[in-house]
Design a protein around this motif. Structure first.
Motif, short mmCIF file in Angstrom:
data_model
loop_
_atom_site.label_atom_id
_atom_site.label_comp_id
_atom_site.label_asym_id
_atom_site.label_seq_id
_atom_site.Cartn_x
_atom_site.Cartn_y
_atom_site.Cartn_z
N HIS A 178 -60.09 -48.58 5.06
CA HIS A 178 -59.77 -49.80 5.98
C HIS A 178 -58.21 -49.79 6.36
CE1 HIS A 178 -61.02 -53.48 7.22
NE2 HIS A 178 -59.65 -54.04 6.53
N PHE A 179 -57.31 -49.31 5.44
CA PHE A 179 -55.99 -49.38 5.88
C PHE A 179 -55.53 -48.30 6.85
CE2 PHE A 179 -53.73 -47.33 2.19
CZ PHE A 179 -52.76 -46.74 3.05
N ILE A 180 -56.12 -46.85 6.46
CA ILE A 180 -55.72 -45.99 7.43
C ILE A 180 -56.19 -46.18 9.06
CG2 ILE A 180 -56.03 -43.38 7.79
CD1 ILE A 180 -55.83 -43.13 4.73
N MET A 181 -57.80 -46.35 8.85
CA MET A 181 -58.21 -46.71 10.16
C MET A 181 -57.76 -47.92 10.97
SD MET A 181 -60.73 -44.86 10.89
CE MET A 181 -61.55 -45.54 12.11
N GLY A 182 -57.05 -49.05 10.08
CA GLY A 182 -56.43 -49.96 10.71
C GLY A 182 -55.19 -49.44 11.41
N PHE A 183 -54.44 -48.50 10.84
CA PHE A 183 -53.16 -48.22 11.48
C PHE A 183 -53.63 -47.52 12.53
CE2 PHE A 183 -50.76 -48.51 7.47
CZ PHE A 183 -49.80 -48.95 8.11
N VAL A 184 -54.64 -46.35 12.54
CA VAL A 184 -55.17 -45.57 13.73
C VAL A 184 -55.47 -46.52 14.89
CG1 VAL A 184 -56.91 -44.06 14.65
CG2 VAL A 184 -56.09 -43.86 12.42
N LEU A 185 -56.38 -47.74 14.68
CA LEU A 185 -56.66 -48.71 15.60
C LEU A 185 -55.48 -49.30 16.23
CD1 LEU A 185 -59.78 -49.48 16.29
CD2 LEU A 185 -59.15 -51.57 14.99
N GLU A 186 -54.47 -49.55 15.49
CA GLU A 186 -53.22 -50.36 15.87
C GLU A 186 -52.45 -49.18 16.93
OE1 GLU A 186 -52.15 -53.45 15.85
OE2 GLU A 186 -50.04 -53.16 16.32
N LEU A 187 -52.46 -47.94 16.58
CA LEU A 187 -51.52 -47.29 17.33
C LEU A 187 -52.28 -46.84 18.57
CD1 LEU A 187 -50.60 -44.34 14.67
CD2 LEU A 187 -49.11 -46.30 15.89
N LYS A 188 -53.54 -46.72 18.50
CA LYS A 188 -54.60 -46.51 19.70
C LYS A 188 -54.34 -47.59 20.90
CE LYS A 188 -56.50 -42.54 18.43
NZ LYS A 188 -56.99 -41.36 18.99
N ASN A 189 -54.52 -48.71 20.22
CA ASN A 189 -54.33 -50.12 21.09
C ASN A 189 -53.05 -50.28 21.59
OD1 ASN A 189 -56.74 -50.85 20.37
ND2 ASN A 189 -56.35 -52.22 19.09
N LYS A 190 -51.95 -49.94 21.01
CA LYS A 190 -50.74 -50.01 21.21
C LYS A 190 -50.60 -49.23 22.47
CE LYS A 190 -46.97 -52.12 19.15
NZ LYS A 190 -47.22 -52.03 17.50
N LYS A 191 -50.98 -47.73 22.49
CA LYS A 191 -50.90 -47.08 23.58
C LYS A 191 -51.69 -47.24 24.77
CE LYS A 191 -51.07 -41.89 23.43
NZ LYS A 191 -51.93 -40.79 22.52
N ALA A 192 -53.06 -47.86 24.33
CA ALA A 192 -53.69 -48.45 25.76
C ALA A 192 -53.13 -49.35 26.32
CB ALA A 192 -55.12 -48.78 25.03
N ARG A 193 -52.40 -50.39 25.54
CA ARG A 193 -51.83 -51.78 26.03
C ARG A 193 -50.81 -51.02 26.99
NH1 ARG A 193 -50.74 -54.71 20.93
NH2 ARG A 193 -52.78 -54.97 20.33
N ALA A 194 -49.98 -50.36 26.65
CA ALA A 194 -48.71 -49.93 27.31
C ALA A 194 -49.01 -49.69 28.81
CB ALA A 194 -47.88 -48.79 26.56
N VAL A 195 -50.29 -48.98 28.81
CA VAL A 195 -50.48 -48.37 30.04
C VAL A 195 -51.35 -49.57 30.83
CG1 VAL A 195 -52.03 -46.79 31.35
CG2 VAL A 195 -50.87 -46.10 29.20
N LYS A 196 -52.35 -49.96 30.24
CA LYS A 196 -53.28 -50.97 31.02
C LYS A 196 -52.81 -52.55 31.18
CE LYS A 196 -57.46 -48.68 29.49
NZ LYS A 196 -58.31 -48.84 28.22
N TYR A 197 -51.97 -52.77 30.26
CA TYR A 197 -51.55 -54.29 30.14
C TYR A 197 -50.23 -54.47 30.49
CZ TYR A 197 -56.05 -54.95 27.84
OH TYR A 197 -57.37 -55.02 27.51
N ALA A 198 -49.93 -53.93 31.94
CA ALA A 198 -48.47 -54.08 32.27
C ALA A 198 -48.32 -55.83 32.58
CB ALA A 198 -48.48 -53.50 33.57
N LYS A 199 -49.19 -56.39 32.47
CA LYS A 199 -48.96 -57.94 32.81
C LYS A 199 -49.75 -58.83 31.29
CE LYS A 199 -49.36 -58.34 37.59
NZ LYS A 199 -50.21 -58.64 38.67
N TYR A 200 -49.65 -57.98 30.40
CA TYR A 200 -50.06 -58.35 29.25
C TYR A 200 -49.39 -59.79 29.01
CZ TYR A 200 -51.17 -59.01 24.30
OH TYR A 200 -51.62 -59.26 23.05
#
Ligand code: HEM
Length: 219
Positions: free
Chosen positions: A71-93
């Motif tokens: 749970h905690f390793i997948m949680g980190f992976v999810l967070e990192l992937k979301n961060k990466k996706a956010r940086a590109v997709k949600y310029a106006k987050y």
């Protein structure tokens, strides 16, 4: 792109399933802890059973440890992937406009729980493992309750536990309710399921807080 979405959904489902498993563990753990408030004998009996039953020790315990790590390793992976996706997709987050404060801070409440588990293992699990599998100390079925009280003598320790349980409530508040969605539970019972999850998120951590304070005040 399709593969990316699929794998990110798979990750969410994996988080939800491992989280739901940990919710069951929490309920079981809380039930045993609660007995310590009412009867030292019942607590000793249950702890002796959990601590010496080979099925619990060599089947359930490894599954639990795997569940926590997963749970905690997948949680980190999810967070990192979301961060990466956010940086590109949600310029106006715009924060609260598209997600709740707690849902964006799961990683931080999760880190507090991880730190708590470090302390908690240091307090209980490691001494227990040493007692049984390193020192091979003789088993005294009445030792559990006095050991438990001893751990809660310190007000600082009790305070750290209480603060951690507040973070546990915050983590469950978002995590438990959204796990139903992640596993595709979407029917006429969804509203009741969400209400149940939110109630559980408050009642169980509050119960843990009460147990910790009562144990601290018991001499
Ligand atoms: C007042 C609150 C709590 C008390 C008094 C308490 C007490 C204990 C005790 C006595 C053990 C047994 C150690 C052993 O023999 O292995 C234990 C194990 C454990 N606790 Fe807690 N606990 C509390 C809250 C929590 C919470 C909130 C969590 C999770 C977020 C948690 C997670 C664990 C885990 C993962 C183990 C190891 C189980 C195993 O033996 O495999 N505990 N706890």
């Amino acid at each position: 792109m399709g593969g990316l979405i699929q794998s990110s959904i798979a990750r969410k489902v994996a988080m939800a399933l491992s989280g739901l498993f940990l919710v069951f563990f929490l309920l079981q753990h809380f039930t045993i802890n609660l007995t310590s408030v009412f009867s030292a004998d019942v607590f000793n009996e249950l702890s002796h059973f959990m601590g010496t039953n080979p099925l619990v020790q060599f089947a359930l315990q490894p599954v639990l440890i795997f569940g926590v790590l997963f749970h905690f390793i997948m949680g980190f992976v999810l967070e990192l992937k979301n961060k990466k996706a956010r940086a590109v997709k949600y310029a106006k987050y715009s924060g609260g406009a598209n997600s709740s404060w707690m849902s964006r801070n799961m990683i931080y409440s999760g880190l507090v729980i991880l730190a708590f588990l470090g302390l908690h293992f240091y307090d209980f699990w490691i001494p227990e493992m040493v007692h049984k599998y390193v020192a091979f100390a003789p088993e005294d079925p009445t030792r559990y309750y006095p050991e438990l009280l001893h751990r809660f003598e310190s007000p600082v320790r009790t305070g750290l536990y209480v603060v951690s349980f507040v973070f546990l409530a915050l983590h469950l508040w978002h995590g438990f309710a959204s796990s139903f969605q992640s596993v595709g539970f979407n029917n006429k019972y969804s509203v009741s399921a969400t209400k149940f999850a939110k109630a559980f998120s408050i009642v169980i951590p509050l119960g843990f807080i009460i147990v910790a304070i009562v144990l601290h005040l018991t001499h």
